[in-house]
Design a protein around this motif. Structure first.
Motif, PDB file in Angstrom:
ATOM      1  N   THR A 157      24.594 -39.012  24.639  1.00 46.20           N
ATOM      2  CA  THR A 157      25.192 -40.328  24.867  1.00 46.20           C
ATOM      3  C   THR A 157      25.824 -40.880  23.598  1.00 46.20           C
ATOM      4  O   THR A 157      26.969 -41.353  23.603  1.00 46.20           O
ATOM      5  CB  THR A 157      24.130 -41.316  25.379  1.00 46.20           C
ATOM      6  OG1 THR A 157      23.468 -40.757  26.507  1.00 46.20           O
ATOM      7  CG2 THR A 157      24.781 -42.644  25.754  1.00 46.20           C
ATOM      8  N   GLU A 158      25.091 -40.830  22.497  1.00 48.95           N
ATOM      9  CA  GLU A 158      25.607 -41.375  21.229  1.00 48.95           C
ATOM     10  C   GLU A 158      26.845 -40.617  20.774  1.00 48.95           C
ATOM     11  O   GLU A 158      27.818 -41.211  20.303  1.00 48.95           O
ATOM     12  CB  GLU A 158      24.522 -41.308  20.145  1.00 48.95           C
ATOM     13  CG  GLU A 158      24.941 -41.973  18.836  1.00 48.95           C
ATOM     14  CD  GLU A 158      23.825 -41.992  17.817  1.00 48.95           C
ATOM     15  OE1 GLU A 158      24.103 -42.352  16.653  1.00 48.95           O
ATOM     16  OE2 GLU A 158      22.670 -41.658  18.165  1.00 48.95           O
ATOM     17  N   GLU A 211      28.984 -39.071  22.685  1.00 51.92           N
ATOM     18  CA  GLU A 211      30.095 -39.451  23.552  1.00 51.92           C
ATOM     19  C   GLU A 211      30.634 -40.833  23.212  1.00 51.92           C
ATOM     20  O   GLU A 211      31.838 -41.079  23.265  1.00 51.92           O
ATOM     21  CB  GLU A 211      29.651 -39.414  25.020  1.00 51.92           C
ATOM     22  CG  GLU A 211      29.505 -38.028  25.593  1.00 51.92           C
ATOM     23  CD  GLU A 211      30.821 -37.248  25.570  1.00 51.92           C
ATOM     24  OE1 GLU A 211      31.827 -37.763  26.067  1.00 51.92           O
ATOM     25  OE2 GLU A 211      30.817 -36.120  25.057  1.00 51.92           O
ATOM     26  N   LEU A 212      29.731 -41.749  22.838  1.00 50.51           N
ATOM     27  CA  LEU A 212      30.168 -43.089  22.457  1.00 50.51           C
ATOM     28  C   LEU A 212      30.992 -43.049  21.173  1.00 50.51           C
ATOM     29  O   LEU A 212      32.038 -43.692  21.067  1.00 50.51           O
ATOM     30  CB  LEU A 212      28.949 -44.004  22.272  1.00 50.51           C
ATOM     31  CG  LEU A 212      28.237 -44.446  23.551  1.00 50.51           C
ATOM     32  CD1 LEU A 212      26.959 -45.220  23.214  1.00 50.51           C
ATOM     33  CD2 LEU A 212      29.150 -45.302  24.413  1.00 50.51           C
ATOM     34  N   LYS A 257      34.326 -41.621  21.954  1.00 49.84           N
ATOM     35  CA  LYS A 257      35.189 -42.597  22.615  1.00 49.84           C
ATOM     36  C   LYS A 257      35.731 -43.607  21.604  1.00 49.84           C
ATOM     37  O   LYS A 257      36.927 -43.944  21.626  1.00 49.84           O
ATOM     38  CB  LYS A 257      34.395 -43.327  23.694  1.00 49.84           C
ATOM     39  CG  LYS A 257      35.210 -44.310  24.533  1.00 49.84           C
ATOM     40  CD  LYS A 257      36.202 -43.591  25.430  1.00 49.84           C
ATOM     41  CE  LYS A 257      36.799 -44.486  26.486  1.00 49.84           C
ATOM     42  NZ  LYS A 257      37.527 -45.643  25.957  1.00 49.84           N
ATOM     43  N   VAL A 258      34.868 -44.069  20.708  1.00 47.24           N
ATOM     44  CA  VAL A 258      35.299 -45.034  19.683  1.00 47.24           C
ATOM     45  C   VAL A 258      36.364 -44.416  18.787  1.00 47.24           C
ATOM     46  O   VAL A 258      37.381 -45.048  18.480  1.00 47.24           O
ATOM     47  CB  VAL A 258      34.098 -45.498  18.837  1.00 47.24           C
ATOM     48  CG1 VAL A 258      34.575 -46.292  17.614  1.00 47.24           C
ATOM     49  CG2 VAL A 258      33.159 -46.362  19.666  1.00 47.24           C
TER      50      VAL A 258
END
Length: 254
Positions: free
Chosen positions: A101-102, A104-105, A108-109
């Motif tokens: 999750t981290e 992917e975040l 994305k950022v």
């Protein structure tokens, strides 16, 4: 490890990934510390603890004793979700959930930042390039025309850097797809040399280019990046460079 009982499951308690050992197809026999924290405990039915779009595929592979791997959003019945890499190893009846999750975040950022910066830079860049063309059209003094041409070339280089930044970002996260096109090696070489012109002049490097092929098929961005990196590194450490068939060798290696 010959079977699911041939190792101490507690060895997985030190892992940050959730690890499950299954029995009777989809019943959880053992769960490591991380899995328990995610609401995945022993004696629970796997399909009653998590859900995701491709869960039918997972169930099918488990029932058929086939390995399975996927990256997807997983919804936990405890009331939260995670983007995970899910791997099923049928030989040991192990299901591993790696929380990404981290990652992917951050991905994305970074993608949003690069996209935003590229967009914000391209607008004034386009205006600047348009104005330099207008100046060239109205100027009669050759000396000033040369200066404006240098500005124009610098703007082209900035535009190339922005494009490369965008493509490198995609390549870093495995989203770049190779594109095959017909490339003229001499043109590619000249573009790289133009891009590195200041470094070449600063080091007083002498370049010799000898290529016996007139065209090749490949991804121009990838070839340009490889060739530029090779030449840039060579310029840093050499005073004379002799290049004969570098492009053709690169083509053979792809």
């Amino acid at each position: 490890m010959k079977n699911t009982n041939s190792f101490d499951f507690q060895i997985f308690d030190s892992l940050e990934d959730a690890v499950l050992q299954l029995e009777n197809k989809t019943t959880i026999l053992n769960a490591n510390t991380t899995a328990k924290a995610w609401g995945l405990g022993a004696n629970k039915e796997l399909l009653n603890t998590i859900s995701f779009n491709e869960i039918d595929q997972l169930a099918k592979h488990i029932l058929n004793n086939e390995d399975f791997e996927i990256e997807t959003n997983i919804y936990f019945f405890e009331g939260y979700s995670k983007f995970c890499k899910l791997t099923f190893k049928q030989k040991y009846q192990l299901l591993i959930l790696q929380d990404k999750t981290e990652f992917e975040l951050l991905k994305k950022v970074k993608e949003d930042f690069i996209t935003s910066v590229s967009h914000e830079l391209r607008t004034p860049l386009t205006i600047a390039k348009g104005n330099t063309q207008i100046l060239k059209d109205f100027m009669k003094d050759n000396q000033f025309i040369k200066q404006v041409t240098k500005i124009e070339e610098s703007l082209d280089r900035i535009e190339n850097i922005i494009s490369q930044l965008t493509l490198l970002s995609k390549a870093e996260f495995g989203e770049y797809e190779l594109k095959k096109e017909v490339i003229n090696p001499s043109t590619l070489y000249n573009e790289v040399v133009t891009d590195l012109y200041e470094k070449i002049q600063e080091k007083s490097v002498k370049l010799h280019f000898n290529c016996h092929i007139h065209s090749l098929k490949g991804d121009k961005f990838v070839l340009y990046t490889i060739f530029r990196n090779l030449l840039s590194n060579a310029i840093k450490y050499l005073t004379k460079i002799l290049i004969y068939t570098l492009i053709s060798k690169m083509n053979n290696s792809l």
